[in-house]
Design an enzyme around this catalytic site. Structure first.
Site, mmCIF file in Angstrom:
data_model
loop_
_atom_site.group_PDB
_atom_site.id
_atom_site.type_symbol
_atom_site.label_atom_id
_atom_site.label_comp_id
_atom_site.label_asym_id
_atom_site.label_seq_id
_atom_site.Cartn_x
_atom_site.Cartn_y
_atom_site.Cartn_z
ATOM 1 N N ASN A 11 0.853 -1.198 0.000
ATOM 2 C CA ASN A 11 0.000 0.000 0.000
ATOM 3 C C ASN A 11 0.891 1.251 0.000
ATOM 4 O O ASN A 11 1.535 1.560 0.995
ATOM 5 C CB ASN A 11 -0.897 -0.058 1.248
ATOM 6 N N ASP A 71 -1.043 -4.062 10.009
ATOM 7 C CA ASP A 71 -2.380 -4.384 9.523
ATOM 8 C C ASP A 71 -3.329 -3.422 10.222
ATOM 9 O O ASP A 71 -3.206 -3.195 11.429
ATOM 10 C CB ASP A 71 -2.731 -5.831 9.849
ATOM 11 N N THR A 72 -4.237 -2.831 9.435
ATOM 12 C CA THR A 72 -5.149 -1.823 9.982
ATOM 13 C C THR A 72 -6.582 -2.243 9.725
ATOM 14 O O THR A 72 -6.893 -2.781 8.662
ATOM 15 C CB THR A 72 -4.870 -0.455 9.318
ATOM 16 N N PHE A 154 -6.463 8.325 2.316
ATOM 17 C CA PHE A 154 -6.852 7.195 1.456
ATOM 18 C C PHE A 154 -7.887 6.356 2.187
ATOM 19 O O PHE A 154 -8.255 6.651 3.328
ATOM 20 C CB PHE A 154 -5.622 6.355 1.073
ATOM 21 N N GLY A 155 -8.336 5.307 1.519
ATOM 22 C CA GLY A 155 -9.221 4.327 2.157
ATOM 23 C C GLY A 155 -10.490 4.948 2.723
ATOM 24 O O GLY A 155 -11.215 5.669 2.032
ATOM 25 N N TYR A 156 -10.734 4.686 3.998
ATOM 26 C CA TYR A 156 -11.958 5.154 4.658
ATOM 27 C C TYR A 156 -11.833 6.584 5.200
ATOM 28 O O TYR A 156 -12.742 7.067 5.861
ATOM 29 C CB TYR A 156 -12.319 4.203 5.818
ATOM 30 N N LYS A 177 -2.931 14.599 9.776
ATOM 31 C CA LYS A 177 -3.292 13.173 9.925
ATOM 32 C C LYS A 177 -2.135 12.404 10.564
ATOM 33 O O LYS A 177 -2.331 11.643 11.512
ATOM 34 C CB LYS A 177 -3.653 12.548 8.561
ATOM 35 N N HIS A 182 -4.047 6.607 14.111
ATOM 36 C CA HIS A 182 -3.835 5.247 14.625
ATOM 37 C C HIS A 182 -2.433 4.760 14.266
ATOM 38 O O HIS A 182 -1.731 4.185 15.088
ATOM 39 C CB HIS A 182 -4.913 4.330 14.015
ATOM 40 N N ARG A 183 -2.022 5.038 13.019
ATOM 41 C CA ARG A 183 -0.692 4.590 12.547
ATOM 42 C C ARG A 183 0.407 5.322 13.319
ATOM 43 O O ARG A 183 1.406 4.737 13.717
ATOM 44 C CB ARG A 183 -0.617 4.887 11.042
HETATM 45 P P1 ITT Z 1 -0.761 -4.173 2.958
HETATM 46 O O1 ITT Z 1 -1.485 -5.384 3.505
HETATM 47 O O2 ITT Z 1 0.073 -4.483 1.754
HETATM 48 O O3 ITT Z 1 -0.012 -3.438 4.013
HETATM 49 P P2 ITT Z 1 -3.474 -3.153 2.547
HETATM 50 O O4 ITT Z 1 -4.002 -1.938 1.857
HETATM 51 O O5 ITT Z 1 -4.008 -4.495 2.105
HETATM 52 O O6 ITT Z 1 -1.884 -3.110 2.423
HETATM 53 P P3 ITT Z 1 -4.518 -3.705 5.189
HETATM 54 O O7 ITT Z 1 -4.535 -5.177 4.945
HETATM 55 O O8 ITT Z 1 -3.994 -3.218 6.503
HETATM 56 O O9 ITT Z 1 -3.687 -2.935 4.075
HETATM 57 O O10 ITT Z 1 -5.984 -3.177 4.912
HETATM 58 C C1 ITT Z 1 -6.501 -2.124 5.556
HETATM 59 C C2 ITT Z 1 -7.480 -1.362 4.693
HETATM 60 O O11 ITT Z 1 -8.048 -0.414 5.593
HETATM 61 C C3 ITT Z 1 -6.833 -0.558 3.572
HETATM 62 O O12 ITT Z 1 -6.914 -1.170 2.337
HETATM 63 C C4 ITT Z 1 -7.666 0.729 3.596
HETATM 64 O O13 ITT Z 1 -8.826 0.549 2.836
HETATM 65 C C5 ITT Z 1 -8.033 0.861 5.046
HETATM 66 N N1 ITT Z 1 -7.093 1.715 5.775
HETATM 67 C C6 ITT Z 1 -5.905 1.387 6.352
HETATM 68 N N2 ITT Z 1 -5.325 2.452 6.907
HETATM 69 C C7 ITT Z 1 -6.150 3.488 6.686
HETATM 70 C C8 ITT Z 1 -6.094 4.861 6.979
HETATM 71 O O14 ITT Z 1 -5.056 5.417 7.621
HETATM 72 N N3 ITT Z 1 -7.106 5.617 6.601
HETATM 73 C C9 ITT Z 1 -8.161 5.100 5.932
HETATM 74 N N4 ITT Z 1 -8.289 3.828 5.587
HETATM 75 C C10 ITT Z 1 -7.282 3.011 5.960
#
Ligand code: ITT
Length: 199
Positions: A11, A71-72, A154-156, A177, A182-183
């Site tokens: 990611n 893992d998040t 990104f993401g949520y 951010k 959390h990170r």
């Molecule tokens: P890796 O496993 O390769 O590290 P990934 O994107 O698959 O990458 P995760 O398995 O941890 O990562 O999935 C967590 C998902 O949660 C990720 O795809 C995002 O959609 C979301 N996410 C993680 N961190 C976030 C953040 O800081 N803000 C918003 N959404 C987040």
């Protein structure tokens, strides 16, 4: 000379955030994009801890170097903690961030704001070249908004309202951010362990 460590993630957003947090700490990161020979890690563990451990361990043992992974999950109270460990694939295999956000907002349709509490949780794993893993976690509290807002992150991030600020994570600058996420909280707890890599 900076100490080499591999950031075991695919990611690119995570790479950017963690590299910014680690700037000036004597660490030189590579990421999985630099090691295309490594097989994809199957994230089949039932917990964030299990997947973070697995990602860091497989990279460290394959490359014989220190590795950092995480893992998040987004855990929404009204959905019994979902999407949780399934956050990346919530809307199905290969889905994008927008599809995940649409599914989440649809699942919360009609749920009033005070019942939309959620937390982001990151579990970070540091693995030594011989396979010794330490885990640390970080949590950010907030709630799920009624519609996506903001263009950062990104993401949520566009649907996650931070604490009671009324702003989504996507409405913050990357510095803001990275200062409270959390990170960031997991990374701060990991710093004493990272001194074994770069004293
Ligand atoms: P890796 O496993 O390769 O590290 P990934 O994107 O698959 O990458 P995760 O398995 O941890 O990562 O999935 C967590 C998902 O949660 C990720 O795809 C995002 O959609 C979301 N996410 C993680 N961190 C976030 C953040 O800081 N803000 C918003 N959404 C987040």
């Amino acid at each position: 000379m900076p100490a080499k460590i591999v950031l075991a993630t695919r990611n690119r957003h995570k790479v950017g955030e963690i590299a910014a947090m680690a700037a000036g700490r004597g660490l030189e990161f590579s990421c999985l994009g630099d090691h295309r020979e490594l097989p994809e890690v199957v994230e089949d563990q039932p917990t964030l801890e299990g997947n973070a451990r697995k990602k860091s361990l497989e990279a460290a043992l394959a490359l014989g170097r220190w590795s950092l992974a995480e893992d998040t999950g987004l855990q929404v109270d009204a959905l019994g903690g979902e999407p949780g460990v399934m956050s990346a694939r919530y809307a199905g295999p290969g889905c994008d961030f927008a599809a995940n956000n649409r599914k989440l907002l649809a699942a919360l349709e009609g749920v009033e704001p005070r019942r939309r509490r959620a937390v982001f949780r990151t579990v970070m794993a540091l693995c030594s070249p011989d396979g010794e893993v330490v885990l640390e976690d970080g949590v950010l509290e907030g709630s799920i908004g009624l519609a996506p807002r903001g263009t950062g992150g990104f993401g949520y991030d566009p649907v996650f309202l931070v604490g009671d600020t009324g702003r989504t994570l996507a409405e913050l600058s990357s510095e803001e951010k990275n200062g409270l996420s959390h990170r960031r909280r997991a990374f701060e707890k990991m710093l004493p362990h990272l001194r074994r890599v770069a004293p």
